[in-house]
Design an enzyme around this catalytic site. Sequence first.
Site, mmCIF file in Angstrom:
data_model
loop_
_atom_site.group_PDB
_atom_site.id
_atom_site.type_symbol
_atom_site.label_atom_id
_atom_site.label_comp_id
_atom_site.label_asym_id
_atom_site.label_seq_id
_atom_site.Cartn_x
_atom_site.Cartn_y
_atom_site.Cartn_z
ATOM 1 N N GLY A 14 0.816 -1.211 0.000
ATOM 2 C CA GLY A 14 0.000 0.000 0.000
ATOM 3 C C GLY A 14 0.844 1.252 0.000
ATOM 4 O O GLY A 14 0.349 2.351 -0.178
ATOM 5 N N CYS A 15 2.138 1.090 0.207
ATOM 6 C CA CYS A 15 3.066 2.214 0.105
ATOM 7 C C CYS A 15 3.517 2.311 -1.337
ATOM 8 O O CYS A 15 4.177 1.409 -1.832
ATOM 9 C CB CYS A 15 4.293 1.945 0.959
ATOM 10 S SG CYS A 15 4.266 2.808 2.492
#
Lengths: 99, 135, 111
Positions: C109-110
Site C-alpha cells: 500500500g506504500c
Amino acid sequence: MLHTVNKSPTERNTLDSCLAHVKKGSAILLIEDGVYAALKGTESAKKLEATLKTVPVYALQPDLEARGMSGRVLDGVKLVDYGGFVDLVAEHPTVQSWL
Amino acid sequence: MTESTGGIDMDEETSGVVKKFLYVNRKAPYGTIYALESLEVVLIAAAFDQDVSLAFLDDGIYQIVKGQHTKNIDVKNFSPTYRALEGYDIEKLYVEKESMEARGLTEDDFLVDVKVMTKSEMADLMASQDVVMSF
Amino acid sequence: MGTINVSGKDIEVDEEGYLVNRSDWTEAVGTEMAKIDNCDLTQNHWEVINFLREYYDEYQIAPAVRVLTKAIGKKLGADKGNSKYLYELFPYGPAKQACKYAGLPKPTGCV
C-alpha cells in the site's frame, strides 16, 4: 507414457481429457494445482479411483504440502518428491504434459 | 514516495460515501497469481475505509485452507496474511457451502472465521453490492 | 541496488535502502541503516522495530501505518499508539522507515 496434469479439476477439464486418453502401461502424475484432483471426497477422486485399477497415479508431495492437502489424499495415490518426479520421467519413454 | 495515512485523519464528513465492496475469490492459491493479487488489492484498498466483504467460492476456497507449507515449492506462503485482515477491519468473510462440500472440506478446515452460505445466499450478497471485484 | 557495510560485511540493499535478503538482518544492520538516515535508534525506536518483526513473522506482511498505529496502541499503550508519537520517532513515515530498519519489505500500500 507419463501423463502430467497441472490444473485443478474444478477449474479446467484437463484431468478429464487426460483420463480419456490414458492407456494401460502409462502413469499419471499430478502436479501444481493438479494435486487437488487427488483429494478424498471429491468427484475427481471417484474418477481417479476407477483409473487406479489400470494405471498408477502419483502426486507431487511438495505441491500437496504447499496447499495444505497432504493428509487428504485418496488411498492408492502414491506420493513422490522431486527426485521421484525425475525417476518417473526417466522410466517412461515419452511425457505428455496436459495443461 | 507517499505513505498512506489510511484515513486516520478523516472524519465521517470528509471521508465521503461508504460503498459496499465485494472481492470474489475463485482461484486456487499457487497455480496462478490471482489469489495473491486479490489479497494485495484488498489490503491496499483497506486504507479507503469502505464496507468490504470477501467471498470465497469454487477453487477460491483453497486459499484459506489451514496447514499450507510452501517451503518445498519455494513460493511465499501468503495464507497467514488472511489472518491479518481482522486488523484491517475486514471481518466479513463468506464461503460458499456448495463449493466447500464439493471439495470435501468443512468449516473447521479454514484458518480464519468465515460465514458459510448457500449459492443462492451468495447470489443475494453479490447483488447487494456497489462494487464487485472478481479474481 | 547497492550494499551497506556492517561490521566488515557487505549487505545487499535495493535502491531505496531496503534489505534484499531478509535473512541478512541483525540489530547491527538496523542500526547501520538508521545511521545512514542520520537517525540514532533509541529504546522507543526498537520497540516499534521489534513489534514490526513480530507482526511480519505472524502475518507475512508489513502492516499499513493505520494498522500499525492501532496495534501499537493495543500493545504499548495509547500514548504510543498515535501518529504523532510514531511520526516523531520515524519522520519519514513510521511504517516505511521502521520497516526498513526492521529488515522488512515496504508495507503493502506504500507506493
